[in-house]
Scaffold this motif. Structure first.
Motif, mmCIF file in Angstrom:
data_model
loop_
_atom_site.group_PDB
_atom_site.id
_atom_site.type_symbol
_atom_site.label_atom_id
_atom_site.label_comp_id
_atom_site.label_asym_id
_atom_site.label_seq_id
_atom_site.Cartn_x
_atom_site.Cartn_y
_atom_site.Cartn_z
ATOM 1 N N PHE A 54 21.062 15.654 26.372
ATOM 2 C CA PHE A 54 20.542 15.991 25.038
ATOM 3 C C PHE A 54 19.277 15.198 24.803
ATOM 4 O O PHE A 54 19.226 13.993 25.061
ATOM 5 C CB PHE A 54 21.569 15.671 23.950
ATOM 6 N N LEU A 55 18.241 15.902 24.332
ATOM 7 C CA LEU A 55 16.946 15.286 24.075
ATOM 8 C C LEU A 55 16.566 15.441 22.611
ATOM 9 O O LEU A 55 16.879 16.457 21.978
ATOM 10 C CB LEU A 55 15.859 15.937 24.931
ATOM 11 N N THR A 56 15.867 14.439 22.096
ATOM 12 C CA THR A 56 15.323 14.520 20.747
ATOM 13 C C THR A 56 13.840 14.186 20.779
ATOM 14 O O THR A 56 13.384 13.403 21.610
ATOM 15 C CB THR A 56 16.048 13.547 19.793
ATOM 16 N N ALA A 57 13.100 14.794 19.873
ATOM 17 C CA ALA A 57 11.682 14.494 19.703
ATOM 18 C C ALA A 57 11.520 13.761 18.383
ATOM 19 O O ALA A 57 12.100 14.157 17.363
ATOM 20 C CB ALA A 57 10.849 15.772 19.714
ATOM 21 N N HIS A 58 10.722 12.699 18.403
ATOM 22 C CA HIS A 58 10.549 11.848 17.220
ATOM 23 C C HIS A 58 9.083 11.785 16.825
ATOM 24 O O HIS A 58 8.207 11.630 17.679
ATOM 25 C CB HIS A 58 11.057 10.430 17.513
ATOM 26 N N GLY A 59 8.850 11.913 15.509
ATOM 27 C CA GLY A 59 7.504 11.799 14.985
ATOM 28 C C GLY A 59 7.095 10.349 14.811
ATOM 29 O O GLY A 59 7.819 9.421 15.214
ATOM 30 N N GLU A 60 5.951 10.139 14.197
ATOM 31 C CA GLU A 60 5.404 8.788 14.053
ATOM 32 C C GLU A 60 6.286 7.880 13.203
ATOM 33 O O GLU A 60 6.252 6.661 13.359
ATOM 34 C CB GLU A 60 3.996 8.869 13.470
ATOM 35 N N ASP A 61 7.085 8.470 12.307
ATOM 36 C CA ASP A 61 7.996 7.658 11.494
ATOM 37 C C ASP A 61 9.344 7.464 12.180
ATOM 38 O O ASP A 61 10.280 6.948 11.596
ATOM 39 C CB ASP A 61 8.194 8.289 10.117
ATOM 40 N N ASP A 62 9.438 7.915 13.439
ATOM 41 C CA ASP A 62 10.633 7.802 14.282
ATOM 42 C C ASP A 62 11.777 8.704 13.833
ATOM 43 O O ASP A 62 12.894 8.596 14.338
ATOM 44 C CB ASP A 62 11.121 6.355 14.390
ATOM 45 N N GLN A 63 11.525 9.609 12.905
ATOM 46 C CA GLN A 63 12.539 10.573 12.499
ATOM 47 C C GLN A 63 12.617 11.689 13.533
ATOM 48 O O GLN A 63 11.620 12.055 14.156
ATOM 49 C CB GLN A 63 12.204 11.162 11.127
ATOM 50 N N ILE A 64 13.811 12.261 13.704
ATOM 51 C CA ILE A 64 13.977 13.395 14.617
ATOM 52 C C ILE A 64 13.279 14.613 14.033
ATOM 53 O O ILE A 64 13.503 14.985 12.880
ATOM 54 C CB ILE A 64 15.463 13.706 14.857
ATOM 55 N N VAL A 65 12.426 15.246 14.828
ATOM 56 C CA VAL A 65 11.731 16.445 14.386
ATOM 57 C C VAL A 65 12.096 17.661 15.233
ATOM 58 O O VAL A 65 11.758 18.797 14.875
ATOM 59 C CB VAL A 65 10.194 16.244 14.389
ATOM 60 N N ALA A 66 12.806 17.446 16.349
ATOM 61 C CA ALA A 66 13.246 18.560 17.188
ATOM 62 C C ALA A 66 14.339 18.062 18.124
ATOM 63 O O ALA A 66 14.456 16.857 18.377
ATOM 64 C CB ALA A 66 12.081 19.131 17.989
ATOM 65 N N ALA A 67 15.126 19.006 18.625
ATOM 66 C CA ALA A 67 16.220 18.646 19.525
ATOM 67 C C ALA A 67 16.535 19.801 20.451
ATOM 68 O O ALA A 67 16.246 20.968 20.141
ATOM 69 C CB ALA A 67 17.465 18.275 18.717
ATOM 70 N N ILE A 68 17.133 19.476 21.587
ATOM 71 C CA ILE A 68 17.612 20.474 22.544
ATOM 72 C C ILE A 68 18.609 19.792 23.465
ATOM 73 O O ILE A 68 18.532 18.574 23.685
ATOM 74 C CB ILE A 68 16.457 21.087 23.360
ATOM 75 N N GLY A 69 19.541 20.571 24.009
ATOM 76 C CA GLY A 69 20.488 19.993 24.946
ATOM 77 C C GLY A 69 21.003 21.030 25.923
ATOM 78 O O GLY A 69 20.731 22.225 25.790
ATOM 79 N N TYR A 70 21.722 20.546 26.928
ATOM 80 C CA TYR A 70 22.522 21.447 27.738
ATOM 81 C C TYR A 70 23.877 20.808 27.970
ATOM 82 O O TYR A 70 24.038 19.597 27.934
ATOM 83 C CB TYR A 70 21.834 21.842 29.050
ATOM 84 N N LEU A 71 24.873 21.675 28.163
ATOM 85 C CA LEU A 71 26.236 21.233 28.412
ATOM 86 C C LEU A 71 26.845 22.111 29.502
ATOM 87 O O LEU A 71 26.292 23.145 29.859
ATOM 88 C CB LEU A 71 27.078 21.269 27.133
#
Length: 199
Positions: A54-71
């Protein structure tokens, strides 16, 4: 805008679950807010399982702005034959509306592909829906091909798609006839694709 993509860790789980559930509620309104099984068992599914990521993308404020995963893929669709490779299911791709149309989804998926290839995954599967704007076209640009279109009473049309994890195979994989592993003739694929476009 600068973005940092990270692989999920145990201490991020509450934040990830909150982001995914809020994004899902906007994408599929009326589907209820019960925590989904993969999210309820996030650590076992995405962190500890050899076929999980599972991956997350973080903006400059370190908040999650996108996500994706595989299982790990659960072979629950009788009409599909995905072969004998290690197969995973791509899930939970969500991008915050303010970050869309900037290539972030493609960047996230490319990073997920890298992890899958390095982990020895053979094939990636996903399903999507024609009512989600641009979803089918997006996944086709990522090298996925349509395997089957299924009509359901709960979800409407479900479009099943797949691709190999080898990045060099992106646009070279033949379209597969379900249950045979044989290439689908172009005219059949074209007809089903036209049918999908008309939904």
């Amino acid at each position: 805008m600068a973005v940092i993509i990270r692989r999920a860790t145990r201490n991020q789980i509450p934040e990830i679950v909150k982001f995914v559930m809020a994004s899902r509620a906007k994408t599929f309104p009326g589907q209820g807010q019960t925590t989904l099984p993969d999210l309820a068992h996030f650590q076992e599914t995405y962190i500890e399982h050899r076929d999980g990521c599972f991956l997350t993308a973080h903006g400059e404020d370190d908040q999650i702005v996108a996500a994706i995963g595989y299982l790990a893929y659960e072979p629950r669709f009788a009409q599909l034959d995905l072969g004998h490779d290690r197969v995973v299911e791509v899930v939970r791709l969500y991008v915050d509306p303010s970050w869309r149309r900037a290539g972030l989804a493609s960047r996230l998926f490319a990073e997920l592909m890298r992890h899958a290839h390095e982990a020895g995954i053979g094939r990636l599967y996903l399903h999507t829906h024609p009512h989600l704007p641009g979803a089918i076209q997006f996944w086709e640009r990522q090298g996925f091909v349509i395997l089957d279109v299924q009509e359901t009473t709960r979800w409407g049309s479900v479009v099943h798609m797949s691709r190999l994890s080898d990045p060099s195979s992106s646009f070279l994989e033949p379209h597969i006839v379900p249950n045979t592993g044989m290439p689908k003739p172009n005219n059949l694929f074209g007809a089903s694709h036209q049918q999908i476009q008309g939904f």
